[in-house]
Design an enzyme around this catalytic site. Sequence first.
Site, PDB file in Angstrom:
ATOM      1  N   SER A 254       0.702  -1.189  -0.065  1.00  0.00           N
ATOM      2  CA  SER A 254       0.004   0.013  -0.124  1.00  0.00           C
ATOM      3  C   SER A 254       0.909   1.323   0.043  1.00  0.00           C
ATOM      4  CB  SER A 254      -0.869  -0.184   1.331  1.00  0.00           C
ATOM      5  OG  SER A 254      -0.214   0.340   2.403  1.00  0.00           O
ATOM      6  N   LYS A 255       0.172   2.459   0.009  1.00  0.00           N
ATOM      7  CA  LYS A 255       0.641   3.569  -0.172  1.00  0.00           C
ATOM      8  C   LYS A 255       1.970   3.970   1.068  1.00  0.00           C
ATOM      9  CE  LYS A 255      -1.518   6.373  -3.179  1.00  0.00           C
ATOM     10  NZ  LYS A 255      -0.892   5.687  -4.207  1.00  0.00           N
ATOM     11  N   ARG A 256       1.580   3.205   2.156  1.00  0.00           N
ATOM     12  CA  ARG A 256       2.593   3.470   2.914  1.00  0.00           C
ATOM     13  C   ARG A 256       4.019   2.933   2.907  1.00  0.00           C
ATOM     14  NH1 ARG A 256       2.683  -0.623   6.931  1.00  0.00           N
ATOM     15  NH2 ARG A 256       1.227  -2.289   6.065  1.00  0.00           N
ATOM     16  N   GLY A 258       5.201   3.086  -0.189  1.00  0.00           N
ATOM     17  CA  GLY A 258       5.725   3.785  -1.225  1.00  0.00           C
ATOM     18  C   GLY A 258       4.847   3.878  -2.412  1.00  0.00           C
TER      19      GLY A 258
END
Length: 479
Positions: A254-256, A258
């Site tokens: 996920s976005k966390r 990268g």
Amino acid sequence: MPTQNIRVRIAPSPSGNLHVGTARTALFNWLYAKKYNGKFILRIEDTDAERSEEKYVQNIFDSLKAIGLNWDEGPDVGGEYAPYKQSERQEFYDKYSAKLLESGHAYYCWCTQEELEAEKELAKQEKRDFIYSGKCKNLSADQIEKYKTEGRKPVVRFSIPPKKLKFNDLIKGEIEFDTALTGDIVIMKSNGTPTYNFAVVIDDLEMKISHIIRGEDHISNTPKQILIYEALGVEVPQFAHLGMILAPDRSKLSKRHGATAVSEFINQGYLPEAFVNFLAFLGWSSPDGEEIKSPEEIANLFSLDRVSSNPAIFEFDKLNWMNGVYIRNLPIRDLAQRCGKYLGKYDLSCYSESQLDLIIDSVRKNLVKLDEISDLVSYFFGEDVNIDNELKQNVLISDESKKVLADFLEFAENFDYNNIEKIHEQFDKFRERMKPLKPKQIMPPIRAALTGLNHGADLAVIISVLGKDRVTKRIKANL
Ligand code: GLU
């Protein structure tokens, strides 16, 4: 080896930029088509009008093209089974829905949201999974009339026959489902548009898709889809479900962690050819054990037998390593051109093309992603450099360093600035002359004065590119 006409597809929903997971699925479909002389089809699943946006359709096109996954048929290029956007295929869904209603495999369901909620609530209280009761299956004509006059709009539900359904997944092996646990599913919503499970079957059927290669998050949809094929009395395609892609910490990528969209990776300066190479090894391994390969080479070696059914870990370190390999192997002009868009803050016109090539070449061993180029070459631009206090303390302020710089300044008077080889030779002489000082006492102050750093490109290249005036100025500033 498959003998039929291979037709595979990727069917992304344009509700976001192309995700790496979808790109990996697209790649495996593309590889399969390439390997077996099949066709690779792009279909846009935009039936969810609220979540679909044209800008994401464009991003899907651009991202797939960027990594070289061209399609044989699709919304932009057309094809025998056009249109390739679900929103333009309503007539097919209407036709097949009518067919299933007529054959008794589907029925109108008039239940309101509140009635369904009440059924769900009851199931919860009785501590069982909610399965639609099927109460609209055998309504009397009077009851239907009554619902109509109440202004209710029906959905179309597909009757799921309760049975043990087995299918042979080309990656996961034999899978069995108990369809009694599913309940009758909605195939047409009350606004007349199809649900995913229905539209996907109708499109795959109409487009003569032979193999459905997709993420394992769709496994639970597969029995529903197989039952629809069976109800229509048509051949069921082959299924192959790829293991998920997980982050290094084994959670969902996920976005966390990268970037997650292909376009983000490309914008950061991952080379498309490195990125696609990396994607291929997310779940597939080469029989020869080597990992740096072009898509064509991979296609030749590709088979679903070598696709792992386990999750694949998205190792950012490995991607960085691979990108570095590709960066080091690119022809320098090509690399310099690709770096251009990351160098907007500099006035590149102060250098010739060959000097720019030289500059980029001198730092490429340290380049991991192209967006780092701007920092790596900063000291080649402008008159002066910033040197932070720590570096000054460590390598520039001692008397010994000052002496090295003063002697160097004198020596550099006679450098042949246009000839890097000569500068190397002259440097050797300078080191001789400075004995008993060691190289590690001589080079760091010169490098720090010229670049503001303690590591970087070959000093002879730096000296040649900076030229006599700037070398003199930067050394003098530290005497
Ligand atoms: N639109 C679906 C997705 O993006 C396609 C699923 C399928 O390949 O059947 O996940």
